[in-house]
Design an enzyme around this catalytic site. Structure first.
Site, mmCIF file in Angstrom:
data_model
loop_
_atom_site.group_PDB
_atom_site.id
_atom_site.type_symbol
_atom_site.label_atom_id
_atom_site.label_comp_id
_atom_site.label_asym_id
_atom_site.label_seq_id
_atom_site.Cartn_x
_atom_site.Cartn_y
_atom_site.Cartn_z
ATOM 1 N N HIS A 50 2.667 -41.765 -44.979
ATOM 2 C CA HIS A 50 3.951 -41.073 -45.073
ATOM 3 C C HIS A 50 4.435 -41.078 -46.511
ATOM 4 O O HIS A 50 3.859 -41.752 -47.376
ATOM 5 C CB HIS A 50 5.009 -41.737 -44.171
HETATM 6 P P1 TYD Z 1 5.990 -48.068 -40.533
HETATM 7 O O1 TYD Z 1 6.623 -48.087 -41.869
HETATM 8 O O2 TYD Z 1 6.019 -46.774 -39.782
HETATM 9 O O3 TYD Z 1 4.498 -48.586 -40.622
HETATM 10 P P2 TYD Z 1 3.263 -47.849 -41.329
HETATM 11 O O4 TYD Z 1 3.807 -47.310 -42.603
HETATM 12 O O5 TYD Z 1 2.232 -48.884 -41.562
HETATM 13 O O6 TYD Z 1 2.780 -46.785 -40.441
HETATM 14 O O7 TYD Z 1 6.656 -49.210 -39.664
HETATM 15 C C1 TYD Z 1 6.139 -49.586 -38.389
HETATM 16 C C2 TYD Z 1 7.295 -49.986 -37.483
HETATM 17 O O8 TYD Z 1 8.013 -51.075 -38.052
HETATM 18 C C3 TYD Z 1 8.299 -48.869 -37.266
HETATM 19 O O9 TYD Z 1 8.679 -48.886 -35.908
HETATM 20 C C4 TYD Z 1 9.494 -49.249 -38.112
HETATM 21 C C5 TYD Z 1 9.381 -50.760 -38.210
HETATM 22 N N1 TYD Z 1 9.863 -51.265 -39.505
HETATM 23 C C6 TYD Z 1 11.079 -51.932 -39.575
HETATM 24 O O10 TYD Z 1 11.780 -52.114 -38.559
HETATM 25 N N2 TYD Z 1 11.496 -52.414 -40.781
HETATM 26 C C7 TYD Z 1 10.774 -52.256 -41.911
HETATM 27 O O11 TYD Z 1 11.190 -52.717 -43.016
HETATM 28 C C8 TYD Z 1 9.533 -51.551 -41.843
HETATM 29 C C9 TYD Z 1 8.685 -51.324 -43.069
HETATM 30 C C10 TYD Z 1 9.118 -51.071 -40.616
#
Ligand code: TYD
Length: 130
Positions: A50
């Site tokens: 992303h």
């Molecule tokens: P996400 O950033 O989408 O993971 P990736 O980039 O590896 O695909 O985050 C995964 C899940 O964790 C999503 O449901 C949001 C949650 N999350 C938080 O609650 N707080 C945070 O600081 C982060 C980075 C993610």
């Protein structure tokens, strides 16, 4: 700092073990709002596909190794991170994903914003059309 950039962090060599540090607004241009960790990534998994509208970040490989691929309209780059004294600075509005995690790889992400799902652009075509 409008492009991804590898930061070479200070390394204090010592027979008792090496020490590195990173300071906001000195090694990078934002105030720290959040730090998060990614660990226990199963082999072959890809994380972090992303871009962020606002969030800037620095990614550090604390242990093991992984690759960060950054995509902008101008260029695509692969950064292989495997040393804790390098930080990959990524400004906002850069697409990135993380892959090729080794066993025991740990990523530390230093972020300029609190978590906000509305800051994510999760579709690369949407990102490229911005
Ligand atoms: P996400 O950033 O989408 O993971 P990736 O980039 O590896 O695909 O985050 C995964 C899940 O964790 C999503 O449901 C949001 C949650 N999350 C938080 O609650 N707080 C945070 O600081 C982060 C980075 C993610």
């Amino acid at each position: 700092m409008d492009k991804p950039r590898l930061l070479n962090l200070p390394k204090i060599l010592d027979s008792r073990g090496n020490l590195s540090f990173i300071e906001e607004e000195k090694h990078f241009d934002f105030k720290i709002k959040r730090v998060y960790l990614i660990s226990d990534v199963p082999g072959g998994e890809i994380r972090g596909g992303h871009a962020f509208k606002e969030q800037k970040e620095v990614i550090i490989c604390l242990s093991g190794s992984f690759d960060v691929i950054t995509v902008s309209k101008e260029e695509t780059q692969r950064y292989s991170l495997n040393r804790s004294y390098y930080g990959l600075y990524i400004p906002n509005m850069i697409w990135r994903n993380m892959e090729n995690f080794s066993t025991n790889a740990v990523a530390l992400v230093i972020a300029s914003t609190y978590f906000n799902e509305n800051d994510y652009i999760r579709n690369i075509n949407e990102y490229l059309s911005f």
